[in-house]
Design a protein around this motif. Structure first.
Motif, PDB file in Angstrom:
ATOM      1  N   GLY A  15      52.879  14.983  45.662  1.00 43.39           N
ATOM      2  CA  GLY A  15      52.127  15.393  44.606  1.00 43.39           C
ATOM      3  C   GLY A  15      52.622  16.353  43.711  1.00 43.39           C
ATOM      4  O   GLY A  15      53.251  17.364  44.088  1.00 43.39           O
ATOM      5  N   ALA A  16      52.510  16.329  42.374  1.00 40.40           N
ATOM      6  CA  ALA A  16      53.096  17.290  41.482  1.00 40.40           C
ATOM      7  C   ALA A  16      51.883  17.916  40.292  1.00 40.40           C
ATOM      8  O   ALA A  16      52.187  17.997  39.300  1.00 40.40           O
ATOM      9  CB  ALA A  16      54.124  16.761  40.860  1.00 40.40           C
ATOM     10  N   VAL A  36      61.721  18.882  48.817  1.00 45.50           N
ATOM     11  CA  VAL A  36      61.503  17.822  48.001  1.00 45.50           C
ATOM     12  C   VAL A  36      59.897  17.312  47.826  1.00 45.50           C
ATOM     13  O   VAL A  36      59.313  17.101  48.829  1.00 45.50           O
ATOM     14  CB  VAL A  36      62.388  16.537  48.538  1.00 45.50           C
ATOM     15  CG1 VAL A  36      61.869  15.826  49.755  1.00 45.50           C
ATOM     16  CG2 VAL A  36      62.411  15.555  47.308  1.00 45.50           C
ATOM     17  N   GLY A  37      59.785  17.205  46.330  1.00 42.91           N
ATOM     18  CA  GLY A  37      58.381  16.732  46.321  1.00 42.91           C
ATOM     19  C   GLY A  37      58.491  15.288  45.553  1.00 42.91           C
ATOM     20  O   GLY A  37      59.485  14.855  45.143  1.00 42.91           O
ATOM     21  N   PHE A  38      57.259  14.618  45.609  1.00 41.78           N
ATOM     22  CA  PHE A  38      57.036  13.361  45.067  1.00 41.78           C
ATOM     23  C   PHE A  38      55.991  13.048  44.414  1.00 41.78           C
ATOM     24  O   PHE A  38      54.976  13.693  44.690  1.00 41.78           O
ATOM     25  CB  PHE A  38      57.255  12.000  46.314  1.00 41.78           C
ATOM     26  CG  PHE A  38      58.441  12.304  47.083  1.00 41.78           C
ATOM     27  CD1 PHE A  38      59.691  11.498  46.890  1.00 41.78           C
ATOM     28  CD2 PHE A  38      58.673  12.643  48.338  1.00 41.78           C
ATOM     29  CE1 PHE A  38      61.010  11.589  47.851  1.00 41.78           C
ATOM     30  CE2 PHE A  38      59.662  12.823  49.083  1.00 41.78           C
ATOM     31  CZ  PHE A  38      60.667  12.154  48.740  1.00 41.78           C
ATOM     32  N   GLU A 111      56.737   6.825  44.489  1.00 45.65           N
ATOM     33  CA  GLU A 111      55.344   6.855  45.251  1.00 45.65           C
ATOM     34  C   GLU A 111      55.460   6.698  46.956  1.00 45.65           C
ATOM     35  O   GLU A 111      56.434   6.105  47.228  1.00 45.65           O
ATOM     36  CB  GLU A 111      54.466   5.569  44.869  1.00 45.65           C
ATOM     37  CG  GLU A 111      53.208   5.713  45.767  1.00 45.65           C
ATOM     38  CD  GLU A 111      52.209   4.602  45.409  1.00 45.65           C
ATOM     39  OE1 GLU A 111      51.040   4.377  45.709  1.00 45.65           O
ATOM     40  OE2 GLU A 111      52.823   3.490  44.298  1.00 45.65           O
ATOM     41  N   VAL A 112      54.917   7.922  47.644  1.00 40.00           N
ATOM     42  CA  VAL A 112      55.115   7.867  49.060  1.00 40.00           C
ATOM     43  C   VAL A 112      54.193   6.664  49.585  1.00 40.00           C
ATOM     44  O   VAL A 112      53.205   6.538  49.395  1.00 40.00           O
ATOM     45  CB  VAL A 112      54.712   9.268  49.656  1.00 40.00           C
ATOM     46  CG1 VAL A 112      54.450   9.190  51.183  1.00 40.00           C
ATOM     47  CG2 VAL A 112      55.693  10.427  49.214  1.00 40.00           C
ATOM     48  N   THR A 113      54.860   5.999  50.352  1.00 37.04           N
ATOM     49  CA  THR A 113      54.111   4.748  50.961  1.00 37.04           C
ATOM     50  C   THR A 113      53.635   4.951  52.463  1.00 37.04           C
ATOM     51  O   THR A 113      52.837   4.273  52.943  1.00 37.04           O
ATOM     52  CB  THR A 113      55.018   3.258  50.916  1.00 37.04           C
ATOM     53  OG1 THR A 113      56.122   3.647  51.659  1.00 37.04           O
ATOM     54  CG2 THR A 113      55.305   2.893  49.523  1.00 37.04           C
ATOM     55  N   ALA A 142      49.571  17.253  48.440  1.00 35.78           N
ATOM     56  CA  ALA A 142      48.959  17.678  47.268  1.00 35.78           C
ATOM     57  C   ALA A 142      48.604  16.587  46.399  1.00 35.78           C
ATOM     58  O   ALA A 142      48.879  16.437  45.287  1.00 35.78           O
ATOM     59  CB  ALA A 142      49.645  18.845  46.706  1.00 35.78           C
ATOM     60  N   VAL A 143      47.791  15.545  46.954  1.00 36.88           N
ATOM     61  CA  VAL A 143      47.644  14.279  46.516  1.00 36.88           C
ATOM     62  C   VAL A 143      46.531  14.239  45.357  1.00 36.88           C
ATOM     63  O   VAL A 143      46.185  13.133  44.878  1.00 36.88           O
ATOM     64  CB  VAL A 143      47.513  13.075  47.674  1.00 36.88           C
ATOM     65  CG1 VAL A 143      48.726  13.028  48.335  1.00 36.88           C
ATOM     66  CG2 VAL A 143      46.242  13.224  48.415  1.00 36.88           C
TER      67      VAL A 143
END
Length: 540
Positions: A15-16, A36-38, A111-113, A142-143
């Motif tokens: 999450g960002a 690392v952030g996604f 996207e994280v799956t 942090a979705v």
């Protein structure tokens, strides 16, 4: 065949938005962890990246809808009005990302799956929709509280020849000027989009299921002098916000509504109505509107009188007249009731005249009327709090799926962690505080960061709450919620807006001050309620 590359880092952040941005900053810049952030969006912003609908506005005043952790950032930021718009929030968050050089730590459009805990390695394996695999000791989710879209299933929707748009997926720059538009949903988002669209569309049909209590937002321009005055007093302003219940910056009332005369009550209500702000109206006027039925009815009656006064057509006023308790997340608007005095705006009460079906040309209600539309807008909200977690394959110890662990009722310990998911943290997870969000997000991210720092300094390999601590926190949140009137009504804050979802307590309603005190006590008491395992204890 090439073997799949596995990237190893210390921490993954998913999450960002406000939470993800601050988490990456804390973990990388302050703890020195490879992070690392996604985010599936193409840039930072979280919910404010996606919610680009006309009229999108925070219901927190501008000077408090931001980070407080950096004094220079506070002094150098600015705003135009008492309330901050979506474009301004997005610009602010983008500036924060660039200011702290965080962009290089994020993978946007990714996207994280899945996130699977590897018991033997004591690591999380995170997979993306691009097939990338990362292994990390820590995962910070942090979705987003409000990001899993709720899209109602209407008969015949697939036959509609016009456009359908969900407010949380509004195409950038999309204008509906001169078109016939229908809107389903009259919560906070619905009211904002309705109020914004009404002056520019040819015709606006609002499908009203539950009439809402709402008060004016009170958005007005601010002067450089007013901004300077706030900046000079920021230390005290933030101290008061973080030591209050809802953290909206105003002084919360302790005065019982029934302790004063009706004339005095109405004077206080009118003063709050004129100033603006939903939370201010509910929590700044009297101290028992959310807990005492007589006090609540006094507030509700005042708003109902305003609805009758503002809406000129008696039948339209009847359709828009709220009933029952004033006990949902308090709404505020920029002339919502006044919109229905426009000749191009029509209200359809779908509880008494339900939607039968959607056809090629529009929406047919049970009375047989076809409401012809070019565009159908869904302002139907989100599967809040736990919705985004359930859409990722998340498995903890022994392959336990998060959906099986939560089994219809999302739970946590302190709103940041859950049993059987070691080193797995949540920002705004189930049963976190019900407040202005940035101060709560900062509280949680700072606590998570401090906990990870403690683990790193003390050779801790795995930390997770005990089932007993999680059950006790759930009971605490339930007891507090049951002492309020919020549990007596249907609301998204209990998951009641999602068909088939079991309504349950999703927030800690004890206030931010009390929440911060609990978090501090748990840490000071050696992380009471957590099972803390050293590297030696978990070595296989």
């Amino acid at each position: 065949m090439t073997a799949q590359t596995i990237h190893t880092v210390d921490a993954v952040v998913i999450g960002a938005g406000f939470g993800g941005i601050y988490a990456v900053h804390k973990l990388h810049h302050e703890l020195g962890l490879t992070t690392v952030g996604f985010d599936k969006a193409d840039g930072p912003g979280g919910t404010w990246y996606w919610n680009r609908y006309p009229g999108a506005l925070s219901d927190t005043e501008s000077h408090l809808y931001r980070f407080s952790f950096d004094r220079d950032l506070l002094q150098e930021s600015t705003w135009k009005s008492t309330y901050i718009t979506q474009p301004e929030i997005l610009e602010y968050l983008e500036d924060v990302v660039d200011r702290f050089d965080l962009r290089r730590h994020f993978k946007f459009g990714t996207e994280v799956t899945s996130a699977l805990y590897l018991d033997d390695e004591n690591l999380w394996e995170v997979t993306t929709d691009h097939g990338e695999v990362y292994r990390a000791k820590y995962v910070v989710n942090a979705v987003g509280l409000l990001s899993a879209i709720n899209f109602p299933n209407l008969p015949g929707l697939d036959t509609f020849e016009g456009e359908t748009i969900h407010t949380a997926a509004w195409p950038e720059g999309k204008s509906l000027a001169g078109r016939r538009v229908g809107v389903i949903g009259t919560g906070s988002t619905g009211q904002q989009v309705i109020t914004s669209l009404a002056p520019e569309v040819e015709h606006l049909t609002v499908f009203v299921r539950t009439p809402q209590y709402s008060v004016p937002v009170g958005n007005r321009p601010v002067t450089p002098e007013q901004i300077a005055e706030i900046k000079a007093d920021y230390d005290r302003i933030w101290e008061r916000a973080k030591n209050s219940a809802v953290a909206f910056g105003f002084e919360e009332s302790t005065l019982p509504a029934m302790s004063v005369s009706e004339e005095e009550r109405n004077r206080i209500f009118q003063e709050a109505w004129d100033h603006g702000g939903g939370f201010r109206f509910m929590f700044g006027t009297f101290g028992d509107i959310a807990t005492d039925e007589a006090a609540n009815e006094a507030a509700a009656s005042f708003i109902r009188a305003k609805v009758a006064e503002i809406i000129e057509d008696p039948e339209t006023a009847r359709k828009l007249m709220p009933t029952g308790l004033f006990a949902k997340r308090p709404l505020c608007d920029s002339g919502y009731y006044e919109v229905y005095n426009r000749p191009n705006v029509e209200a359809v009460a779908i509880k008494e005249n339900p939607i039968r079906e959607v056809t090629a040309k529009g929406v047919v209600t049970e009375d047989g009327v076809l409401h012809e539309l070019d565009v159908l807008v869904f302002a139907t909200g989100f599967d809040a709090v736990d919705g985004n977690y359930r859409r990722i394959e998340i498995r903890g110890r022994d392959g336990l799926h998060i959906n099986d662990h939560w089994d219809g009722q999302p739970t946590s310990y302190l709103g940041v962690s859950t049993a059987n998911f070691p080193n797995w943290f949540m920002v705004l997870g189930p049963n976190g505080p019900f407040t202005n969000l940035p101060p709560s997000i900062e509280t949680q991210v700072e606590w998570i960061s401090d906990t990870i720092g403690y683990a790193e300094r003390n050779g801790v390999r795995a930390i997770e709450p005990t089932p007993e601590a999680e059950a006790e926190w759930t009971e605490t949140c339930t007891e507090i919620a049951n002492a309020t009137l919020f549990t007596k009504g249907d609301s998204w804050i209990f998951g009641a807006n999602i068909p088939g979802k079991k309504p349950s307590v999703l927030f800690y309603l004890g206030g931010l001050r009390n929440y911060r005190a609990v978090m501090a006590e748990v840490a000071a008491d050696g992380y009471r309620g957590f099972e803390v395992k050293s590297a030696e204890m978990v070595t296989v």
